[in-house]
Write a protein that holds these residues in place. Sequence first.
Motif, PDB file in Angstrom:
ATOM      1  N   UNK A 393      25.863  12.732   1.353  1.00 12.08           N
ATOM      2  CA  UNK A 393      26.379  13.602   2.420  1.00 12.08           C
ATOM      3  C   UNK A 393      25.254  14.449   3.006  1.00 12.08           C
ATOM      4  N   UNK A 394      25.433  14.851   4.249  1.00  8.44           N
ATOM      5  CA  UNK A 394      24.441  15.685   4.906  1.00  8.44           C
ATOM      6  C   UNK A 394      25.124  16.489   6.007  1.00  8.44           C
ATOM      7  N   UNK A 395      24.378  17.438   6.547  1.00  5.97           N
ATOM      8  CA  UNK A 395      24.830  18.216   7.705  1.00  5.97           C
ATOM      9  C   UNK A 395      23.991  17.810   8.911  1.00  5.97           C
ATOM     10  N   UNK A 402      30.076  18.573   6.609  1.00  4.69           N
ATOM     11  CA  UNK A 402      29.210  17.518   6.087  1.00  4.69           C
ATOM     12  C   UNK A 402      29.766  16.153   6.470  1.00  4.69           C
ATOM     13  N   UNK A 403      28.870  15.222   6.722  1.00  8.83           N
ATOM     14  CA  UNK A 403      29.247  13.857   7.059  1.00  8.83           C
ATOM     15  C   UNK A 403      28.453  12.914   6.158  1.00  8.83           C
ATOM     16  N   UNK A 404      28.892  11.671   6.091  1.00 13.98           N
ATOM     17  CA  UNK A 404      28.174  10.679   5.299  1.00 13.98           C
ATOM     18  C   UNK A 404      26.774  10.482   5.885  1.00 13.98           C
ATOM     19  N   UNK A 405      25.775  10.448   5.011  1.00 15.28           N
ATOM     20  CA  UNK A 405      24.404  10.276   5.481  1.00 15.28           C
ATOM     21  C   UNK A 405      24.226   8.964   6.225  1.00 15.28           C
ATOM     22  N   UNK A 406      24.925   7.922   5.778  1.00 19.49           N
ATOM     23  CA  UNK A 406      24.844   6.632   6.473  1.00 19.49           C
ATOM     24  C   UNK A 406      25.353   6.785   7.905  1.00 19.49           C
ATOM     25  N   UNK A 407      26.459   7.518   8.064  1.00 24.88           N
ATOM     26  CA  UNK A 407      27.017   7.739   9.394  1.00 24.88           C
ATOM     27  C   UNK A 407      26.035   8.505  10.271  1.00 24.88           C
ATOM     28  N   UNK A 414      20.082  12.414  13.057  1.00 27.25           N
ATOM     29  CA  UNK A 414      19.990  13.855  13.270  1.00 27.25           C
ATOM     30  C   UNK A 414      20.434  14.574  11.995  1.00 27.25           C
ATOM     31  N   UNK A 415      19.520  14.705  11.057  1.00 29.08           N
ATOM     32  CA  UNK A 415      19.819  15.371   9.800  1.00 29.08           C
ATOM     33  C   UNK A 415      18.557  16.064   9.299  1.00 29.08           C
TER      34      UNK A 415
END
Length: 1006
Positions: A393-395, A402-407, A414-415
């Motif tokens: 997960x990341x922002x 937070x959203x999935x890092x893959x997404x 953009x993370x």
Amino acid sequence: MIFLSQEARQRLRSAIILQSSVRSFLQRQKVKNFLREKFEEKKKIGQNLVELTRLLCFFYDEKKVPDLNNLTWLLQQILKSTPDWTIQCSAFLRKQILVKTCRALQSIPPTHMATPLRAIEILTQAKYWGDDYIIMWGLLVNNGFFKSMLRVFDVKVPHDLEPSSGHNPHLVLANSLLQLLRLPMTSQEAANPEFQIDSKISDIFEKFFTDVLSHRMNQQIYNFLLPSLRNMEIINIASLNHLERKISTGNTGLKPNISLLASLVKLLDGKLEQWMNPTTILTIVDWLVPTLPRVASDDAESDDDDYVEVVQPETEIETSLIVGDCRSFLNSDNFIKFCTRCLDERDVSLLGEITFHLLVNMKMQIHTNRLLYTLALSTSFVKKLWCLVLNSRTYTRHSEKSVASIRALLDGGHMTKSSMHEILSRLITFSSLFAHNLLSLHDVDFPGDDSPHSHNLFKSHELVTIVTTLRDVSLSLIKLVLPQTRSLHGMDAREIFQQLSGGTSLNFQWGDSYMGYAAMAFKSCSRLLNHLHTRHTRRPFTPESAWSSNAWLIGDDRTKYLSSNWRRRKMKQDNLAAHMADPLDEDLPMTASEAQQLTVLTNLPFVVPFQTRVGIFTNMLSQDRLSRESDRDVIMHDAGLAESSKVIHVKVRRDFLYEDSFNDLSSHNAPDLHRTLRVTFINQAGAEEAGYGAGVTREFYQQLVRTSFQPGRGLFKLTDDRELYPNPNADHVVENMSQHFYFLGRLLGKMIYEGMQIELPFAAFFLCKLLQPKNADVDINHLQSLDPDFYRNLMFLRSHEGDVADLDLNFTVVDDKFGATRVTELVPGGHDLPVTNDNRVRYIHLLSNYKLNVQMRVAVDRFRDGLSNVIPLEWLRMFDHRECQTIISGAEVPINVDDMKDNAAYSGGYTPEHPTIEIFWNVLRSFTEDEKRKFLLFVTSCSRPPLLGFKEMHPPFCIHNGGTPDRLPTSSTCLNMVRVPSYPDVEAMRDKLLYCINSQSGFELS
């Protein structure tokens, strides 16, 4: 009144401050000298030690030898009356004396160290300090206690002394120093393994890690100190837990370096079973592993700033030895078992980071590193690592949630940099390990849904998710590394494309550090996807739609532009630009968009629809043909007004078609086979036959291919599925075997280059070998396309539940070459090496390697060399082996009669509206698919339609007036022409056509 300027006032103020400082310094020196004299006087008359202690603490200067001598004298006096002195002297003065004693050990001569050492040993006893015991040790270690003890070790302990040195007289001194060194960590609290480190002792342990374990490794530390500390178990669970918490919170004052890693390796060797939870050890190892150098020879170049103190060069341990110890520890049974037991998500993440450092920073190969290949073969770890990739997960900049890092990566990356590093490292690690895992799986076990030997790794539906996810991730990484909206970080798009698509290692020197990792992630993911796709071509496990992406549709206009530039660059690279007169070839800049598309075509070609790739391929061939010889050149040559160098003249006898062609089209007589061929047939009387032009040349190609690849010639054999592959015994059939295979490779290349389709069914494994780089072998899974029964027998041997030794096999293979039996050893001494349950897997792979690679290596290599002499293999690698077979022989698709009609030509008085023509098309539509194929074979010598439809057929399909209805239809395959008499009705037309196509008669020369 005098007014001073601001500058003058500043100078005056500075002068006053400077004078004040000098007067203060001189006054202090005067007072200290006075106290020194007073100390000397009181020393002579024997004043009490407390007063002398107070005086010494005031004037003492460690840089002055007399003061060091006075300190030594005072310590001697204190040791004589320690109990009284400790009672009378305040704790503050005692701490000051101990601090000065510690610091003195760093500068006094080795011959004067005995008294300070004895003083520290006596004056630090717990009975003199009470509750201040830990506080006292904290003060000492903060003032260089550990550094001082290491200096004593360096000058007092022999370099080769070890804990097991027996009755060595130096061992007594070394053990005494060791006991003194460990005192700060062995107070009543520190000795309790269950206690929680508080602020009183945390500084002590941190200083121990900094000053001792991080010290530049020397002989005394390596040979004696670390082994002794390991035996004493000086590093306990609490201390490492404390270090782990410091690392996790980023609140440690330690700097990671290889000495600290090597020290912990020495201390933990054989002690890992004490830790029930591997998180602590994995956190520390993950923090320290990046300090390992990539190449052993570069160790001496490491940065000294990472170390606390630099010791004398002659006492240092070679860094290669330290690195070897660290690598041995990471590959040890204990560490591997410790790492792979009961892994939770946090442990998998840490172990993944360690693996990432070994793969990327140290450039370790999985098959050469035991930890790496153990993790690669661990189905549990690989599956958990994939779950970690999906659950990261990341922002982002656009969302507070937070959203999935893959997404986030698919949406443009953009993370935060830490999140980007996390997801990229996990992708690299997973792709590398899973790709290696696949090497150990046979096709019969993949995927593992129903197989009795299921790998239990991923099921079919999970593989679909992996394929689609990695496909989209790879495409997003291409856009990230080759952006269209901003600078390419000072690098040319062509340079980035070459690094992404070439076999060389990446060398990105960019401002954004994660860009290099993004490129590595792309190469890892694309490599895994290619491996999976290769398996899919042999044994489909996903829908075909899972491989292609609508995001990378290349329009017809882009297809022509892309193919044109790609061809020109390739030709220029191969020094063939002399054939082209386009002045733009001098400079072919590559745009980011073009680099993106070329990267996909060279690394992930299956993402682009097959028809699009065929269009690019045929465009490049067509443009190359046009660039080499225009129609005007051909006309001028035929009229005798141009050079003959642009045309290859071939004269062949029909009864010796192969032999004459082999001579006239050899690399010596026809070095450039891209040129136009002009063929003349010689009849049995020795006279030239009538006939001229492209039609004769086309017939020549068709007949030559048929006779060249027929198994009766001895160069090729047929599998049980009637597919062609090089005859392993060809060297016993023809002389100069390698030259013949080179000729056949060039012949096939010429057929493809001219856009001709010929039904040559090649074995799948052979086409796979052609598409691979030279010396790259195919694995056992390709054996199915060579000999399915032999493959099944090997799989039976692999799963045989009895004793394999009872089968009486050894590491040899028996070849029957024209009645002569020859035994070949698979390994040296293989005749005497029986196949057992333990070595049968090795036997299976060696035997399949011999069948697939060894016995036909020369033939395949020379055939590939000949093929690449005409067609750049880089272009053919846009296709897998199935698609390559389609390029050669045409597609196994239904024949579209309407498409044939729309692109047909007419002659001899026929027109599209002629009644006979209308009857012909109605009859052809009524044919079954098999009858349509026979008709196409009758007319064109190939039963399959052109790849891009009949508009690409050259010459175009033509219907000629065949005369009166009493005649049979005939064809000229060299012209793709059928002669149809003017039959009056459907029944007559149908009967006559079926008679001809079923009897395969009616072929004649035009």
